[in-house]
Design a protein around this motif. Structure first.
Motif, mmCIF file in Angstrom:
data_model
loop_
_atom_site.group_PDB
_atom_site.id
_atom_site.type_symbol
_atom_site.label_atom_id
_atom_site.label_comp_id
_atom_site.label_asym_id
_atom_site.label_seq_id
_atom_site.Cartn_x
_atom_site.Cartn_y
_atom_site.Cartn_z
ATOM 1 N N SER A 75 1.022 -1.203 -0.161
ATOM 2 C CA SER A 75 -0.052 -0.130 0.152
ATOM 3 C C SER A 75 0.879 1.273 0.246
ATOM 4 O O SER A 75 0.219 2.374 -0.581
ATOM 5 C CB SER A 75 -0.999 -0.030 1.163
ATOM 6 N N PHE A 78 1.721 1.775 -3.527
ATOM 7 C CA PHE A 78 0.573 2.319 -4.124
ATOM 8 C C PHE A 78 0.533 3.876 -4.035
ATOM 9 O O PHE A 78 0.096 4.553 -4.735
ATOM 10 C CB PHE A 78 -0.699 1.591 -3.763
ATOM 11 N N CYS A 96 -7.166 5.010 -2.587
ATOM 12 C CA CYS A 96 -7.158 4.124 -3.646
ATOM 13 C C CYS A 96 -6.070 3.150 -3.080
ATOM 14 O O CYS A 96 -6.345 1.980 -3.356
ATOM 15 C CB CYS A 96 -6.668 4.784 -4.810
ATOM 16 N N ALA A 97 -5.061 3.404 -2.260
ATOM 17 C CA ALA A 97 -4.020 2.596 -1.967
ATOM 18 C C ALA A 97 -4.834 1.487 -1.048
ATOM 19 O O ALA A 97 -4.638 0.394 -1.021
ATOM 20 C CB ALA A 97 -2.807 3.266 -1.400
ATOM 21 N N ALA A 99 -7.929 0.866 -0.658
ATOM 22 C CA ALA A 99 -9.090 -0.007 -1.445
ATOM 23 C C ALA A 99 -8.219 -1.174 -2.136
ATOM 24 O O ALA A 99 -8.632 -2.448 -2.031
ATOM 25 C CB ALA A 99 -9.523 0.824 -2.437
ATOM 26 N N VAL A 100 -7.078 -1.059 -2.739
ATOM 27 C CA VAL A 100 -6.281 -2.187 -3.145
ATOM 28 C C VAL A 100 -5.644 -2.979 -2.373
ATOM 29 O O VAL A 100 -5.797 -4.219 -2.589
ATOM 30 C CB VAL A 100 -5.134 -1.348 -4.241
ATOM 31 N N GLY A 101 -5.258 -2.476 -1.099
ATOM 32 C CA GLY A 101 -4.880 -3.282 -0.363
ATOM 33 C C GLY A 101 -5.798 -4.098 0.495
ATOM 34 O O GLY A 101 -5.591 -5.249 0.756
ATOM 35 N N ALA A 103 -8.560 -5.337 -1.008
ATOM 36 C CA ALA A 103 -8.746 -6.377 -2.006
ATOM 37 C C ALA A 103 -8.033 -7.647 -1.771
ATOM 38 O O ALA A 103 -8.456 -8.603 -1.777
ATOM 39 C CB ALA A 103 -8.755 -5.859 -3.402
ATOM 40 N N CYS A 130 2.331 -10.478 -2.197
ATOM 41 C CA CYS A 130 2.216 -9.132 -2.394
ATOM 42 C C CYS A 130 3.507 -8.322 -2.439
ATOM 43 O O CYS A 130 3.629 -7.422 -3.003
ATOM 44 C CB CYS A 130 1.418 -8.724 -0.888
ATOM 45 N N SER A 226 -3.323 -1.739 5.099
ATOM 46 C CA SER A 226 -3.104 -0.600 4.242
ATOM 47 C C SER A 226 -2.959 0.636 4.912
ATOM 48 O O SER A 226 -2.315 1.520 4.434
ATOM 49 C CB SER A 226 -4.279 -0.706 3.081
#
Lengths: 318, 504
Positions: A75, A78, A96-97, A99-101, A103, A130, A226
Motif C-alpha cells: 500500500s 501504491f 485508492c491505496a 482500497a487496493v490493499g 482487496a 504482495c 493498508s
C-alpha cells in the motif's frame, strides 16, 4: 476470587506497561522521561498499532494473517505510485491505496472460506505474492513522490499547530482503536468473531454466518494493514517495496502480549494497544540507552515469552 | 500356556469395583471374572458402565474402591502403558493406527526392535510376518501403508499389534459396528483362533445375535451394577434383554395433559449422505416424539439433516410453512432449535460467558443497527438462570466453570430464549446427574403441555426408560432406517430394544 486478584486480572497488563516505562525512566538517560519522548513513542506505535487492530480480530477468530507486513509495503508503494505516476491528489491516492490493499484481504478471506485452505498457508502465500507485486510495480526501487501534506501525518507537530497536542496520525490511530474496541464488544459482528474463535461449531449451530464473518475479518485486517502502509509512506516520504519485512510478527507479538490467545476466542483491542506500546517502549528505551540492536531483539523476545507465560499462569490459577 | 493344574486362577478378576464421577455413580460394586481362553461378552445399554469398567481395566481410570487380579497376582497398574505391558490390549471402535505409517511400522510402534536407537528393519519385518501369518489374510502386506487398507483390515492390524505386544487379555469394544457381514465371520474365526492360543477375550457388543454366536459367557451390566453374571453364551436374547432393561420406571417423569395440535414438522423419504436412509416422520405441536436406537444408528444424523447441519441427499422436508432444506440460520428463523449431543465440542462455546452462549442464536435482537447491548443479554439470561435454577455466580461467568448439568441447562436455555416452536433434542440428559435430569424432564413436559406453550419436541435418547417416561410416541432407528411410530402405551422397552437391535 478475591478482589485484589480480580483487579490485577483486569489491569495487570496496564501495570506491566507502567512498570516497564518506569524501569526505563530509572535506567535510561533523562531524555527518556520527557513529554517529547512520550509523543515520539506514540508516533512510533502507530504503524504496528493500527495493523494490530485488524490482527486482533483475526487472532480472536482463531486465525492468523501473515500478509500484513507485505500489505504495508504494497500500500505504501501504491500511495507513492498514485501521487507520482497518476498525479492524484493526496487524499484520493491514500484512499485508492487502501482500497487496493483491502482487496488482498478480501481474496484471502475467500480462499480461506471457499477452498478451506488454512489461514496460515493462504496468508503466507499472500505475503510473498504482495511483496513481489509491490516490487514489480515499483520496478525494484523506491518510488519518489512529491511532498504533500500526507508526509506530515506522522511527523512531529510544527510549533504553529501545537494545539493539536498529538500528530494527526496518532489521532487517527486513537480514533480507530476506540471505534473498533466498540465494534468488537457491542456489535453482532464483534460477538460473532469471538464466537467463531471460541468454538466454530457452536457458532455454526447457532446460525452465525461463519464464512461471511471470516471474509470480513480478513478484509478488515488487510484494510488496517493498508492504512498502516499509508502511515509508513508518510514516515518515509517514498514508496519502498522492501519496507516492513517481518512486521507481521511484531503485530502478532503485540496482540499476543495484549492477552489474545492464538487458539482463538480471547483478546481485546485495548490489550493489543498496550502490547504495541510495550514493544515500542522497549525499543525506544534500549535505543536511548545506546544498547545495540541485538540486545533489543533479545529483550523483546524475552518479554513476549514472559507475557504469554504469565497469562497462562494466571488462567491456570483462576 | 498349558496349565493342567486343577485350580487354574482366572485370567482376570475384578473385585467390587466402584467408581463415581462427582455425584454420578458409574459403577457400583461390580465384580467380573474372566477365565483364560474364554470369550466373555459384556453387554448392557449405553451408559450402563461397560466402557468405564474397561477403562479401569486398562488403567485409563482408577477405581474409587475395589481390587483387581491378573492370573492370580494382584494387579494395579499405574498407567495405561503399564497395563499394556502386563498384557491388557484394548481395541476400540475408533481405530488407533497411524495412517501414514506402514503395517509393520504400526505393528511395532513403541516397541521397535532397535540397537541404540537404530531400527533393526529385518527383525521388524520378521515380527510383522509372524504376527500376520495367524490371520490368513495375504492382502495385508507388511510394507503397505495403513491408509490404503479397509476398515476390516485395519482392525486386524490392530489386533495383530496387540499380539506382537504379547497381550493376554484382549478387549474388543463393538468390533463389528463398522464391518460388513463377511468380515464379521472372518473376525469370529480369528477370535476362535486366539482363544485356542489361550488368550482371554472380553467382547463388548450391542448385537446379541453375535454374542450368542461367539461368547462362552455373558455378563450383563445395568445402571452401573451387575444385572446378571456368568450366563452361558447360549442364553436367549429375550432373557438377556430382560436383564438389560429390567428395572422399574422411577417417578422422575412428570406428565401433564398433552394434546396433539397442528402438524409442524414433516419429513418423507428423507436421506442424508450415509444416514438416515429414507426416513419419514410427522411431528405435531404438543407432542413429544422419541427416537430410540443404538449408538451409530443414525439418529443424530437425522436431527442434523433436519436442522441443516448436514447435507440432505433426497427426500421432502417441511417445517411449519417452510418447504425444503435450509441452513441452521434459517432453521432458527423458522422456529426450530437443536440441542447438540456433544455439549463440549459443539453445543457450547466453553470459553464464553453464560449470557453469550444463551443468546448466541439471536444476537440481532439485542439492539438496532447490528449493535448488541450486553445489559439486555444479561437481563434475559438472568431470567433463565432463575427459571432453570442454573447454579452460577452471574450471567457473566464462563461456561467451562460450571458443572455438566448446569452446562446442559445453559445449552437448553438457548432454545428457550429463542422461543422456538420445534425443539430437536439430541441426548438431552447425557452425562448429567439425576437432579439435573429431573429438571430437564420437567421443562420438556411443561413445553409440550397444552396449557403452556404447546411446543413440538423431537428427542433422541439411548436411554429407553427416559423415552418411555417422557414421550408420547416413539420411533426406533436401526442402521440408518427409521421404523414406524408407536404410541407409548402400545409398546414396551423389550420390543423397542428388539427393534433397535434388529431382531424384531
Amino acid at each position: 476470587m478475591n478482589v485484589p486478584l480480580k483487579w490485577l486480572n483486569r489491569f495487570g497488563l496496564l501495570l506491566a506497561l507502567l512498570a516497564i516505562y518506569l524501569l526505563f525512566i530509572f535506567i535510561a538517560p533523562s531524555s527518556f522521561s520527557t513529554m517529547r519522548n512520550l509523543e515520539t513513542i506514540a508516533r512510533q506505535t502507530v504503524i504496528v498499532g493500527i495493523a494490530a487492530i485488524g490482527m486482533t480480530f483475526v487472532i480472536i477468530s482463531g486465525g492468523i494473517d501473515l500478509s500484513v507486513g507485505s500489505i504495508v509495503a504494497f500500500s505504501s508503494v501504491f500511495v507513492a505510485y498514485f501521487l507520482s505516476k497518476t498525479h492524484f491528489s493526496p487524499l484520493p491516492s491514500a484512499v485508492c491505496a487502501v482500497a487496493v490493499g483491502s482487496a488482498i484481504g478480501l481474496i484471502s478471506g475467500f480462499l480461506i472460506t471457499r477452498l478451506k485452505v488454512v489461514p496460515f498457508i493462504v496468508t503466507l502465500g499472500m505475503m510473498l505474492l504482495c511483496r513481489g507485486a509491490a516490487k514489480g510495480i515499483a520496478g525494484e526501487q523506491k518510488i519518489n513522490a512529491p511532498y504533500t501534506w500526507l508526509n506530515e501525518v506522522l511527523a512531529s507537530l510544527p510549533p504553529e499547530r501545537s494545539w493539536m497536542i498529538l500528530s494527526p496520525g496518532v489521532w487517527i490511530f486513537i480514533f480507530l482503536t476506540l471505534i473498533f474496541a466498540f465494534i468488537l464488544r457491542y456489535t453482532v459482528f464483534g460477538r460473532a468473531t469471538v464466537a467463531i474463535g471460541s468454538n466454530e461449531q457452536t457458532a455454526r449451530l447457532c446460525g452465525i454466518a461463519v464464512e461471511r464473518t471470516k471474509v470480513i475479518i480478513y478484509t478488515l485486517s488487510a484494510l488496517f494493514a493498508s492504512i498502516a502502509g499509508v502511515m509508513q509512506f508518510s514516515r518515509l516520504t517514498v514508496g519502498d517495496p522492501t519496507v516492513a519485512v517481518g512486521l507481521e510478527l511484531d503485530v502478532i507479538a503485540a496482540v499476543v502480549i495484549g492477552g489474545a490467545s492464538l487458539s482463538g476466542g480471547q483478546g481485546t483491542i485495548f490489550g493489543s494497544l498496550i502490547g504495541a506500546l510495550i514493544m515500542t517502549i522497549i525499543r525506544s528505551g534500549c535505543t536511548q540507552m545506546g544498547l545495540e540492536n541485538w540486545i533489543q531483539e533479545i529483550v523483546t523476545g524475552a518479554i513476549i515469552i514472559t507475557a504469554v507465560a504469565l497469562d497462562r499462569l494466571r488462567h491456570r490459577k483462576s | 500356556m498349558a496349565d493342567n493344574e486343577i485350580k487354574t486362577p482366572p485370567a482376570l478378576r475384578m473385585n467390587n469395583i466402584t467408581k463415581a464421577f462427582g455425584p454420578t455413580v458409574a459403577l457400583n460394586d461390580v465384580s467380573l471374572k474372566v477365565k483364560p481362553a474364554e470369550v466373555h461378552a459384556l453387554v448392557g445399554e449405553n451408559g450402563a458402565g461397560k466402557s468405564t469398567l474397561m477403562k479401569i481395566l486398562s488403567s485409563v481410570l482408577t477405581p474409587d474402591t475395589g481390587s483387581m487380579e491378573l492370573f492370580g497376582n494382584p494387579y494395579s497398574p499405574k498407567n495405561p502403558i503399564a497395563a499394556r505391558n502386563l498384557g491388557i490390549a484394548m481395541i476400540y471402535q475408533e481405530l488407533s493406527l497411524a495412517p501414514d505409517l506402514t503395517v509393520e511400522e504400526n505393528l511395532t510402534l513403541g516397541i521397535e526392535p532397535n540397537f541404540t536407537g537404530i531400527l533393526k528393519t529385518k527383525k521388524i519385518r520378521q515380527l510383522a510376518l509372524e504376527a500376520l501369518k495367524v490371520f490368513n489374510h495375504p492382502e495385508i502386506q507388511p510394507q503397505l501403508k495403513v491408509s490404503k487398507l479397509s476398515v476390516a483390515a485395519c482392525q486386524l492390524v490392530e489386533i495383530a499389534r496387540a499380539l506382537v505386544a504379547g497381550c493376554k487379555i484382549l478387549v474388543l469394544d463393538e468390533p463389528t459396528s463398522s464391518l460388513a457381514a463377511g468380515d464379521v465371520e472372518k473376525l469370529f474365526d480369528l477370535i476362535k483362533k486366539l482363544k485356542n492360543q489361550g488368550i482371554a477375550v472380553i467382547y463388548i457388543s450391542h448385537f446379541l445375535e453375535e454374542v450368542r454366536k461367539i461368547a462362552d459367557t455373558v455378563t450383563v451390566l445395568r445402571d452401573g451394577q451387575i444385572a446378571a453374571s456368568n450366563l452361558p453364551g447360549v442364553t436367549s436374547e429375550d432373557k438377556i434383554i430382560n436383564y438389560m432393561v429390567g428395572r422399574k420406571i422411577e417417578q422422575l417423569y412428570p406428565r401433564s395433559n398433552r394434546n396433539k395440535g397442528k402438524l409442524v414438522l414433516e419429513i418423507e423419504n428423507f436421506s442424508g449422505t450415509k444416514k438416515p436412509i429414507a426416513a419419514s416422520l410427522k411431528l405435531h405441536s404438543g407432542q413429544v416424539l422419541g427416537i430410540a436406537g443404538l449408538v451409530g444408528a443414525g439418529r443424530s444424523e437425522l436431527l442434523r439433516c433436519i436442522f441443516g447441519l448436514e447435507k440432505i441427499r433426497k427426500g421432502k422436508i417441511k417445517i411449519g410453512l417452510y418447504l425444503g432444506p435450509a441452513s441452521p440460520l434459517r432453521r432458527w428463523y423458522q422456529g426450530a432449535g437443536l440441542l447438540s449431543e456433544n455439549r463440549k465440542e459443539e453445543g457450547l462455546a466453553l470459553s464464553m460467558t453464560i449470557a453469550e452462549n444463551v443468546t448466541m442464536s439471536k444476537l440481532r435482537s439485542f439492539g438496532r443497527f447490528g449493535l448488541v447491548w450486553p445489559s439486555r443479554q444479561n437481563q434475559n439470561t438472568g431470567r433463565w438462570i432463575d427459571k432453570l435454577a442454573i447454579k452460577c455466580a452471574s450471567p457473566l461467568q464462563r461456561v467451562d466453570e460450571l458443572s455438566g448439568g448446569n452446562q446442559q441447562k445453559v445449552a437448553f436455555a438457548r432454545l428457550l430464549e429463542h422461543n422456538v416452536d420445534i425443539l430437536l433434542l439430541d441426548e438431552p440428559t447425557r452425562g448429567i446427574d439425576v437432579a439435573a435430569k429431573v429438571a430437564i424432564y420437567k421443562i420438556i413436559d411443561e413445553l409440550a403441555c397444552d396449557k403452556n406453550s404447546h411446543k413440538a419436541i423431537l428427542v433422541v435418547s439411548s436411554y429407553l426408560p427416559e423415552l418411555m417416561g417422557i414421550c408420547d410416541d416413539v420411533s426406533v432407528m436401526c442402521k440408518g432406517r427409521l421404523g414406524q411410530t408407536h404410541n407409548i402405551n402400545e409398546i414396551n422397552e423389550h420390543n423397542l430394544m428388539q427393534e433397535a437391535i434388529g431382531t424384531a
